[in-house]
Write a protein that holds these residues in place. Structure first.
Motif, short mmCIF file in Angstrom:
data_model
loop_
_atom_site.label_atom_id
_atom_site.label_comp_id
_atom_site.label_asym_id
_atom_site.label_seq_id
_atom_site.Cartn_x
_atom_site.Cartn_y
_atom_site.Cartn_z
N VAL A 71 -20.51 7.36 5.36
CA VAL A 71 -19.20 7.97 5.61
C VAL A 71 -19.28 8.95 6.77
N LYS A 72 -20.33 9.78 6.78
CA LYS A 72 -20.49 10.76 7.87
C LYS A 72 -20.54 10.06 9.23
N ASP A 73 -21.21 8.91 9.29
CA ASP A 73 -21.33 8.18 10.54
C ASP A 73 -20.16 7.22 10.80
N GLY A 74 -19.19 7.17 9.85
CA GLY A 74 -18.02 6.33 10.03
C GLY A 74 -18.27 4.85 9.83
N PHE A 99 -6.76 6.42 6.46
CA PHE A 99 -7.49 5.60 7.43
C PHE A 99 -8.32 6.49 8.34
N THR A 100 -9.54 6.05 8.61
CA THR A 100 -10.38 6.73 9.59
C THR A 100 -10.34 6.01 10.93
N GLN A 101 -9.84 4.77 10.93
CA GLN A 101 -9.64 4.01 12.16
C GLN A 101 -8.37 3.19 12.00
N GLN A 102 -7.40 3.44 12.85
CA GLN A 102 -6.18 2.64 12.86
C GLN A 102 -6.52 1.26 13.41
N PRO A 103 -5.62 0.29 13.27
CA PRO A 103 -5.91 -1.04 13.80
C PRO A 103 -6.36 -0.98 15.26
N ALA A 104 -7.46 -1.68 15.53
CA ALA A 104 -8.04 -1.69 16.86
C ALA A 104 -8.50 -3.09 17.22
#
Length: 129
Positions: A71-74, A99-104
């Protein structure tokens, strides 16, 4: 050879079952008492006899540091295939999923990363034609 079971380590099986069924839309397959933690699996409603995801208790001493480091490193622990990442992102966001990253756009796939509320980051991806 086929993949029959895969696991995700969770900090609370009841909370995980709620999230994975009520929010993500999986269906409970097995819920077997084991004298404490239970054998708990979910499946896709689109493939009820397919691969089962075990909601595995993270009680082993190595589990929590491992999960915290990811989690720390995503880094997502597991990836789910969806037809439309943007639509699923909006549906989950509206249900309160963080969300930690939106659609990409990642070239051959579109991805998004979210928190499962049980100590993991999960990724969903859509294959591009």
């Amino acid at each position: 050879m086929k993949i029959h079971l895969s696991s995700v380590m969770v900090d609370d099986q009841d909370k995980a079952l709620s999230f994975y069924t009520e929010v993500l839309g999986f269906v409970k397959k097995h819920d077997i008492p084991m004298g404490g933690p239970r054998w708990l699996t979910v499946v896709s409603p689109e493939n009820p006899d397919g691969t089962e995801l075990v909601l595995e208790p993270d009680g082993h001493p190595a589990a929590k540091p491992f999960k915290e480091a990811l989690v720390k490193d995503g880094i997502p622990f597991t990836t789910f295939l969806v037809e439309d990442v943007q639509a699923e992102y909006e549906r989950l966001r509206d249900l309160g999923v963080e969300f930690t990253q939106q659609p990409a756009d990642m070239g051959t796939v579109i991805t998004a990363v979210f928190d499962d509320t049980c100590g993991n980051l999960l990724q969903m991806h859509q294959m591009k034609s």
